[in-house]
Design a protein around this motif. Sequence first.
Motif, PDB file in Angstrom:
ATOM      1  N   GLU A 148       0.808  -1.225   0.000  1.00 31.12           N
ATOM      2  CA  GLU A 148       0.000   0.000   0.000  1.00 31.12           C
ATOM      3  C   GLU A 148       0.840   1.273   0.000  1.00 31.12           C
ATOM      4  O   GLU A 148       0.305   2.368   0.067  1.00 31.12           O
ATOM      5  CB  GLU A 148      -0.906   0.017   1.234  1.00 31.12           C
ATOM      6  N   GLY A 162       3.620   4.409  -0.797  1.00 28.41           N
ATOM      7  CA  GLY A 162       3.981   5.354  -1.845  1.00 28.41           C
ATOM      8  C   GLY A 162       2.860   6.284  -2.234  1.00 28.41           C
ATOM      9  O   GLY A 162       1.715   6.115  -1.838  1.00 28.41           O
ATOM     10  N   HIS A 163       3.246   7.304  -2.996  1.00 30.16           N
ATOM     11  CA  HIS A 163       2.260   8.232  -3.539  1.00 30.16           C
ATOM     12  C   HIS A 163       2.348   8.142  -5.053  1.00 30.16           C
ATOM     13  O   HIS A 163       3.378   7.789  -5.611  1.00 30.16           O
ATOM     14  CB  HIS A 163       2.510   9.661  -3.042  1.00 30.16           C
ATOM     15  N   LYS A 164       1.253   8.443  -5.709  1.00 28.84           N
ATOM     16  CA  LYS A 164       1.238   8.334  -7.165  1.00 28.84           C
ATOM     17  C   LYS A 164       0.834   9.637  -7.836  1.00 28.84           C
ATOM     18  O   LYS A 164       1.527  10.117  -8.693  1.00 28.84           O
ATOM     19  CB  LYS A 164       0.325   7.187  -7.570  1.00 28.84           C
ATOM     20  N   ALA A 165      -0.272  10.204  -7.433  1.00 22.27           N
ATOM     21  CA  ALA A 165      -0.800  11.385  -8.105  1.00 22.27           C
ATOM     22  C   ALA A 165      -0.177  12.662  -7.546  1.00 22.27           C
ATOM     23  O   ALA A 165       0.141  12.758  -6.367  1.00 22.27           O
ATOM     24  CB  ALA A 165      -2.318  11.439  -7.940  1.00 22.27           C
ATOM     25  N   THR A 166      -0.008  13.647  -8.437  1.00 15.23           N
ATOM     26  CA  THR A 166       0.456  14.968  -8.031  1.00 15.23           C
ATOM     27  C   THR A 166      -0.503  16.016  -8.571  1.00 15.23           C
ATOM     28  O   THR A 166      -1.287  15.754  -9.486  1.00 15.23           O
ATOM     29  CB  THR A 166       1.885  15.267  -8.542  1.00 15.23           C
ATOM     30  N   PRO A 171       2.539  16.153  -4.146  1.00 16.84           N
ATOM     31  CA  PRO A 171       1.881  14.857  -3.968  1.00 16.84           C
ATOM     32  C   PRO A 171       0.470  15.068  -3.417  1.00 16.84           C
ATOM     33  O   PRO A 171       0.296  15.749  -2.402  1.00 16.84           O
ATOM     34  CB  PRO A 171       2.764  14.144  -2.940  1.00 16.84           C
ATOM     35  N   ARG A 216      -1.661  12.895  -2.061  1.00 16.61           N
ATOM     36  CA  ARG A 216      -1.825  12.274  -0.746  1.00 16.61           C
ATOM     37  C   ARG A 216      -0.593  12.608   0.090  1.00 16.61           C
ATOM     38  O   ARG A 216       0.511  12.145  -0.189  1.00 16.61           O
ATOM     39  CB  ARG A 216      -1.990  10.765  -0.896  1.00 16.61           C
ATOM     40  N   GLY A 226       7.839   6.047   0.949  1.00 16.56           N
ATOM     41  CA  GLY A 226       7.260   6.839  -0.127  1.00 16.56           C
ATOM     42  C   GLY A 226       6.039   7.640   0.262  1.00 16.56           C
ATOM     43  O   GLY A 226       5.377   8.216  -0.602  1.00 16.56           O
ATOM     44  N   ASN A 227       5.712   7.708   1.554  1.00 15.90           N
ATOM     45  CA  ASN A 227       4.611   8.561   2.011  1.00 15.90           C
ATOM     46  C   ASN A 227       5.092  10.004   2.015  1.00 15.90           C
ATOM     47  O   ASN A 227       6.175  10.301   2.528  1.00 15.90           O
ATOM     48  CB  ASN A 227       4.167   8.166   3.424  1.00 15.90           C
TER      49      ASN A 227
END
Length: 143
Positions: free
Chosen positions: A59, A61-65, A74, A76, A126-127
Motif C-alpha cells: 500500500e 507510496g504516492h502516485k498522483a500529483t 503529492p 496524498r 514513499g509517504n
Amino acid sequence: MTAQTNLPPFHLAFPVRDLAEARAFYGDKLGCPEGRSSPDWIDFNFYGHQIVAHLSPGECGHKATSAVDSHNVPVRHFGAVLSMEQWEAMAKRLTDTGTEFVIEPYIRFKGEVGEQATMFFLDPSGNALEFKAFKNMDSLFAK
C-alpha cells in the motif's frame, strides 16, 4: 476565522514497508516519541497527534500529483503546521542531514495574506509529508 489554539488530537494510520525504517525516520529523524507498538504497527506522537505506521508494503507510496506554484505536489500527503522557528529549525536539520526534498523549503504568498513556509519530502516508504508555518497563524484559514 482565526486558528484554534486548543485542538483535539487527530489520528492518522498509514502504510509502511518496514517498521524499523519507520521507527528510525519518525522517531529518530523527525523526533516523534514512540507510543504503543506491535509486530505490525507503531504509534507515534506527531506534535500531539497520534499517527500509526502499519506494516503494509503493498500500500506504500504516492502516485498522483497536483500542480501548485509550479511544483508537483503529492496529492496524498500529511504533516504539521509548525511555528516559523520550529519550521526553520526542521528545514535546517533536514537539509543538513541530506534529506531529498520533493519540494525544497520555500515561502509561498510572500507579502500576502496567508504567507507561509512549506517543504515536502518522502518517508522511506514513499509517504509524502508537508511541513508548513505561517507568518501569522491567524491566516491559517484566510481566503
